[in-house]
Design a protein around this motif. Sequence first.
Motif, short mmCIF file in Angstrom:
data_model
loop_
_atom_site.label_atom_id
_atom_site.label_comp_id
_atom_site.label_asym_id
_atom_site.label_seq_id
_atom_site.Cartn_x
_atom_site.Cartn_y
_atom_site.Cartn_z
N VAL B 35 0.84 -1.26 0.09
CA VAL B 35 0.09 -0.12 -0.18
C VAL B 35 1.15 1.38 0.04
CG1 VAL B 35 -1.55 1.11 1.05
CG2 VAL B 35 -1.83 -1.00 1.19
N ALA B 36 2.09 1.07 0.79
CA ALA B 36 2.44 2.31 1.12
C ALA B 36 3.20 2.56 -0.21
CB ALA B 36 3.39 2.14 1.90
N MET B 37 3.81 2.03 -1.61
CA MET B 37 4.66 1.58 -2.84
C MET B 37 3.70 2.11 -3.39
SD MET B 37 7.90 1.34 -1.89
CE MET B 37 8.07 0.70 -0.01
N VAL B 38 2.39 2.06 -3.48
CA VAL B 38 1.31 2.16 -4.89
C VAL B 38 1.13 3.23 -4.69
CG1 VAL B 38 -0.30 1.84 -5.88
CG2 VAL B 38 0.89 0.25 -4.92
N THR B 39 1.11 4.03 -3.17
CA THR B 39 0.99 5.29 -3.19
C THR B 39 1.78 6.40 -3.52
OG1 THR B 39 -0.69 4.28 -1.11
CG2 THR B 39 -0.60 6.38 -0.60
N LEU B 40 3.05 6.04 -2.71
CA LEU B 40 3.72 6.80 -3.22
C LEU B 40 4.27 7.21 -4.33
CD1 LEU B 40 6.62 5.54 0.42
CD2 LEU B 40 4.79 8.33 -0.10
N GLY B 41 4.15 5.29 -5.12
CA GLY B 41 4.06 6.26 -6.51
C GLY B 41 3.13 7.00 -7.23
N GLN B 42 2.23 6.85 -7.21
CA GLN B 42 1.13 6.95 -7.21
C GLN B 42 1.43 9.06 -6.64
OE1 GLN B 42 -2.82 6.19 -7.06
NE2 GLN B 42 -2.77 4.34 -8.08
N ALA B 43 1.83 9.14 -5.75
CA ALA B 43 2.14 10.33 -5.64
C ALA B 43 2.71 11.41 -6.07
CB ALA B 43 2.26 10.56 -4.25
N THR B 44 4.28 9.86 -6.32
CA THR B 44 5.68 10.73 -7.45
C THR B 44 4.85 11.32 -8.61
OG1 THR B 44 6.87 9.44 -6.50
CG2 THR B 44 7.79 10.05 -7.68
N THR B 45 3.42 10.45 -9.37
CA THR B 45 3.77 10.86 -10.38
C THR B 45 2.75 12.04 -10.98
OG1 THR B 45 2.74 8.46 -10.94
CG2 THR B 45 1.93 9.42 -12.46
N LYS B 46 1.94 12.16 -9.56
CA LYS B 46 1.13 13.52 -9.49
C LYS B 46 1.82 14.67 -9.37
CE LYS B 46 -3.10 14.86 -7.05
NZ LYS B 46 -4.08 14.52 -6.21
N ALA B 47 3.01 14.61 -8.33
CA ALA B 47 4.01 15.77 -8.20
C ALA B 47 5.21 15.48 -9.53
CB ALA B 47 4.73 15.16 -7.01
N ALA B 48 5.06 14.64 -10.58
CA ALA B 48 6.08 14.82 -11.50
C ALA B 48 4.73 15.67 -12.32
CB ALA B 48 6.31 13.33 -12.27
N GLY B 341 -1.58 -3.19 8.66
CA GLY B 341 -0.82 -3.14 7.76
C GLY B 341 -1.79 -2.36 6.94
N LEU B 342 -2.91 -2.13 6.99
CA LEU B 342 -2.63 -0.63 5.90
C LEU B 342 -3.03 0.60 6.69
CD1 LEU B 342 -6.73 -1.31 4.87
CD2 LEU B 342 -4.20 -1.69 3.65
N ALA B 343 -3.03 0.37 8.40
CA ALA B 343 -2.87 1.66 9.35
C ALA B 343 -1.18 2.09 9.25
CB ALA B 343 -3.48 1.25 10.47
N VAL B 344 -0.23 0.71 9.47
CA VAL B 344 1.10 1.44 9.59
C VAL B 344 1.78 2.14 7.72
CG1 VAL B 344 3.59 0.14 9.01
CG2 VAL B 344 2.04 -0.59 10.68
N ALA B 345 0.75 1.16 6.80
CA ALA B 345 0.59 1.54 5.25
C ALA B 345 0.97 4.03 5.15
CB ALA B 345 0.84 1.13 4.04
N GLN B 346 -0.02 4.11 6.31
CA GLN B 346 -1.40 5.56 6.10
C GLN B 346 0.00 6.28 7.15
OE1 GLN B 346 -3.09 6.10 3.69
NE2 GLN B 346 -3.85 3.60 4.08
N LEU B 347 0.69 5.54 8.00
CA LEU B 347 1.69 5.79 8.28
C LEU B 347 2.87 5.98 7.90
CD1 LEU B 347 1.05 4.75 12.13
CD2 LEU B 347 0.54 7.13 11.71
N VAL B 348 3.51 5.55 7.04
CA VAL B 348 4.57 5.17 6.04
C VAL B 348 4.74 6.67 5.25
CG1 VAL B 348 5.86 4.28 4.66
CG2 VAL B 348 5.80 3.10 7.05
N VAL B 349 3.32 6.39 4.65
CA VAL B 349 3.48 7.61 3.20
C VAL B 349 3.72 9.39 4.01
CG1 VAL B 349 2.19 8.35 1.57
CG2 VAL B 349 1.87 6.08 2.27
N LEU B 350 2.49 9.57 5.62
CA LEU B 350 2.70 10.04 5.91
C LEU B 350 4.05 10.62 6.43
CD1 LEU B 350 0.79 12.57 7.19
CD2 LEU B 350 0.55 10.86 9.17
#
Lengths: 238, 401
Positions: B35-48, B341-350
């Motif tokens: 979840v963290a990887m996909v979310t950060l990946g999408q965030a990177t795409t969005k930032a780009a 894991g979902l909760a951890v993922a949000q924290l990692v992304v945060l």
Amino acid sequence: MAGDPIIQLRRVTKVYGDGPTAFQALKGVDLDIAAGDFVAVMGPSGSGKSTTMNILGCLDVPSGGEFRFRGVHVETLGRDQRALLRRKYLGFVFQGFNLLARTTALENVELPLLYRGDPKKERREAALAALDKVGLKQWWDHTPAELSGGQQQRVAIARAIVTSPDVLLADEPTGNLDSERSVEIMQLLTSLNRDSGITVLMVTHEPDMAAFARTVIHFKDGLVERIERAHHQGEAVA
Amino acid sequence: MFGTTFLLAVRSIFRHKLRSFLTTLGIIIGVAAVVAMVTLGQATTKAAQAQVASLGTNILQIRPGQGFGRGGGGPRPPDFKQEDVDAIAEQVAGVTAVAPQAQSTGTVIYQGANWSTTINGTTNAFFQVQPWPLVSGRVFNRQEEQAGKAVCIIGNTIRTNLFRGGEAVGERMRVNGISCDIIGVLSTRGQGGFGDQDDVVIMPIKQVQRRFTGNRDIRLMLVGVDPAYDGQQVQASISQVLRERRSITGGKEDDFNIFDTAQISATLTGITTLLTQIVTAVAAISLVVGGIGIMNIMLVSVTERTREIGIRLAIGAVASEVLMQFLMEAVVLSCLGGLVGLAVAQLVVLGLAPLMQVPFLFVPQINVIAFLISALIGIVFGYFPARRAASLNPIDALRHE
């Protein structure tokens, strides 16, 4: 006061393994046990008494012969059907108590009712009533680790009787207890047998314990050697 | 039967908290990683995409030369002239404005403070091609533009460094020794992937050509395209006009290139999406490993709990109930692990989003998918141990030490 035989064994044999290493544990046992009787099963190791108890407890099936329980031919039943028979009509008490660890007395006693699918309220009431019968109602929230051996065995008895079974099978129920606790357990079984009319089948090594039974069956070499009947409850047989 | 086994499973899980936690650890890590990887990946795409969008959408950049990495021999293709700008603006349908650019570097000085920056000569068309509002002041007036007067519009970085964030409009600063009136201040664009876009001084192109570059060459044209028109069509038309004007005939290659910001955006998105997929695949492997971990501990657990299973069978549990209980335990455990894991993922992304300079995102789809996968893993990897538990012989199980 012999009633109708609730248990009938006819020429029951049991063979473990096959080929040259096969071992014949039972060699044609014939046995009738009347409803409401209190039976002690005795005999040396390898005499076939444990095998017989497993068959009577519907945990195992005979290799040959017939086993009728309440008129039902158990030898024809499958695994799950025998499990349902156990659930409905049988209660088990073991030498090692066999309570679930980290589980309160009440939850241990509730367990058979859970499998029967009783609603929560009825489960609780029945379990508390059973604990009351064995004198442990106020200990309902204790786990096995917090109970003495005698208390654990009484919880196990409560678990065995909570479903109001026809037959209570006890495999050396006093084997792990000192003589004072043993007598208490025997008195409890005796009163359950007398007051509830529950048929008790008990394996024991100790003649003192067998003396509480009304019928004593001696096993030897895979056969019933002899059957003794006491005339009065609690009277010593020999 | 479902309710009963669910209750039994939940009781069993909470009675053995450490064992349960260790069992789910793999799932927790796996789900969190995916979840963290996909979310950060999408965030990177969005930032780009946001960075590219900051250049303006529907903008074509036209430069002389043959695109990237096509250097080599031959004379350098000529720069554009004002006539090229006018020709595109007049002849090509779908073009909203054409801004010529002549660039120079220079030093700006105000009251003893100096700053090196980029000097960008253009016309008011620059502000029509892309939305870049002023925070104060005004754009060039007609006369300033026509005559190439010494007026300038400054980026926010200049204002910060020379005017300490104070009012700059109406002041006068020196640009490469030429005195210049400040008529406007641009709004902040921020750090893009293309350097500090706010570190710029914009002046009329004629002034820049006359005073700094010393010729009438135009190195870059920004062309605004009406979104109602087909971008490819407009590009083709521009190409045709320029080929004609630069006398390129037949099969000869263009000696200029037209760069579409939408193309850059698509390329960047493609790259970040691919990277996201690769990283996610690695994370997914850890999820499978987590599932095997569940199976492992469940198998150990079945052996360890043989006696318990014997008791349950003796007091009348049928095999399917034992199977269901263990399966339920595995599923409840893996679902709980999935939730944690979902909760951890949000924290990692945060935690990582600010470090990676990408926006914080919550992507509902991937969270739902990851949770469903964790439940599926519970079923798949819980089934084998559960079946083993259910197939035990009660007599042997009771005798088990």
